[in-house]
Design a protein around this motif. Structure first.
Motif, short mmCIF file in Angstrom:
data_model
loop_
_atom_site.label_atom_id
_atom_site.label_comp_id
_atom_site.label_asym_id
_atom_site.label_seq_id
_atom_site.Cartn_x
_atom_site.Cartn_y
_atom_site.Cartn_z
N GLN B 7 9.68 -4.50 -5.23
CA GLN B 7 9.94 -3.23 -4.59
C GLN B 7 8.69 -2.55 -4.06
OE1 GLN B 7 11.99 -1.15 -7.63
NE2 GLN B 7 13.77 -2.49 -7.50
N THR B 9 5.99 -1.01 -2.04
CA THR B 9 5.93 -0.77 -0.61
C THR B 9 4.53 -0.34 -0.18
OG1 THR B 9 6.74 1.45 -1.05
CG2 THR B 9 8.36 -0.18 -0.34
N ASP B 46 4.51 4.33 3.34
CA ASP B 46 5.21 3.14 2.84
C ASP B 46 5.40 2.13 3.95
OD1 ASP B 46 5.49 3.91 0.21
OD2 ASP B 46 7.21 5.18 0.69
N ASP B 47 5.37 0.86 3.59
CA ASP B 47 5.72 -0.20 4.52
C ASP B 47 6.84 -1.00 3.88
OD1 ASP B 47 4.23 -0.62 7.05
OD2 ASP B 47 2.50 -0.30 5.74
N PRO B 48 7.60 -1.76 4.68
CA PRO B 48 8.66 -2.58 4.08
C PRO B 48 8.08 -3.53 3.03
CG PRO B 48 8.83 -2.59 6.47
CD PRO B 48 7.56 -1.86 6.13
N ALA B 49 8.82 -3.71 1.94
CA ALA B 49 8.32 -4.53 0.84
C ALA B 49 7.99 -5.96 1.28
CB ALA B 49 9.34 -4.55 -0.29
#
Ligand code: HEM
Ligand code: SF4
Lengths: 187, 72
Positions: B7, B9, B46-49
């Motif tokens: 999870q 990110t 945040d960045d995509p996981a």
């Protein structure tokens, strides 16, 4: 059938040589210099990784067909243990050594996140041994009635040697940076 | 726990190991910019996981790890 295998073995051998040289050169640019644009480093790092791993597939094909075809006597043992072939034991043996080193480099790279950086690097630098070994193997066993294939090996040799001489004098930006920081000492 | 890792990110940078290749900035443009010497600056974005996973795997110096804490 035998003849087909022989051709297949030669073709995969030549492709492996080209991929090996490309991977080597890309690896050297990765270590030797920081690219001005992050996108370039990313592409180089990705290509280095995937061409390196892709080469393993071609080499497995190359070695398997050389063992399976019966035109010259190369047994299964010779795939992993050098200098055991009935045919040209020295030059085939160099190919075996190169294959062994390649397997080691590929396995340690695949496990990179689980082994120490030193272990990975130590094995990875054996690539510089792997490349000339493979080159001599390819050149000595290359069929001389096919000048074009010889030319590919020679071209790989020239490209690789140019890149190595560049790498020897290349100073990585990060190394320079570390040196200057160390020179400043603690204050 | 593997679930926590999946999870994540964000990334954390090991500044001793980082050699300034900038791969992280190319893969995580929202989170990472480079300073004038080419070393990463991590922002609280945040960045995509999956992108985080990829950046961690592809960093040439193995200097990234997944993180769930906001950088100071
Ligand atoms: C199997 C064939 C491979 C060969 C022949 C090869 C060869 C090389 C060479 C010659 C260098 C330059 C080393 C130096 O001068 O310091 C290098 C660097 C590097 N290789 Fe490979 N490599 C291979 C596969 C891989 C794979 C599969 C990975 C994926 C993890 C990888 C990751 C790297 C990295 C990250 C560097 C840069 C290290 C640094 O200086 O920070 N290589 N490689
Ligand atoms: S990809 Fe790795 S080595 Fe390159 S700048 Fe980012 S953290 Fe540093």
């Amino acid at each position: 059938m035998n003849e087909l295998l022989w051709y297949f073995s030669r073709a995969t051998g030549v492709v492996s040589m080209v991929l090996l040289t490309t991977t080597l050169v890309l690896g050297m640019t990765l270590s030797g210099r920081r690219s001005a644009r992050p996108a370039t480093s990313t592409v180089v790092a990705g290509l280095h990784r995937w061409l390196g791993l892709g080469m393993v597939a071609f080499l497995v094909g190359h070695v398997t067909t050389a063992v399976v075809e019966t035109y010259v006597s190369i047994g299964p043992l010779s795939a992993l243990v050098p200098f055991t072939a009935g045919y040209q034991p020295l030059w085939v043996g160099l190919g075996t050594i190169a294959f062994d080193i390649l397997l080691a480099v590929a396995v340690t790279s695949a496990l990179r996140h689980r082994i120490s950086e030193r272990a990975w690097r130590g094995v990875h630098l054996a690539s510089y041994l792997l490349w000339p070994t493979a080159l001599v193997h390819g050149f000595m066993l290359g069929t001389s009635d096919q000048p074009l294939l010889r030319l590919v090996t020679v071209a790989c040799g020239v490209a690789g040697m140019l890149a190595v001489s560049w790498r020897i004098q290349a100073t990585h930006h990060d190394r320079e940076h570390r040196r200057s920081v160390t020179a400043q000492g603690w204050s | 726990m593997p679930a926590a890792r999946e999870q994540a990110t964000r990334v954390a940078v090991d500044r001793i190991a980082c050699t300034g290749h900038g791969v992280c900035a190319a893969l995580l443009p929202r989170q990472i910019t480079l300073d004038e010497w080419g070393y990463p600056i991590v922002a609280a974005a945040d960045d995509p996981a999956v992108d985080v996973e990829a950046a961690v795997r592809l960093c040439p110096a193995r200097a990234l790890r997944p993180s769930r804490t906001t950088p100071q």
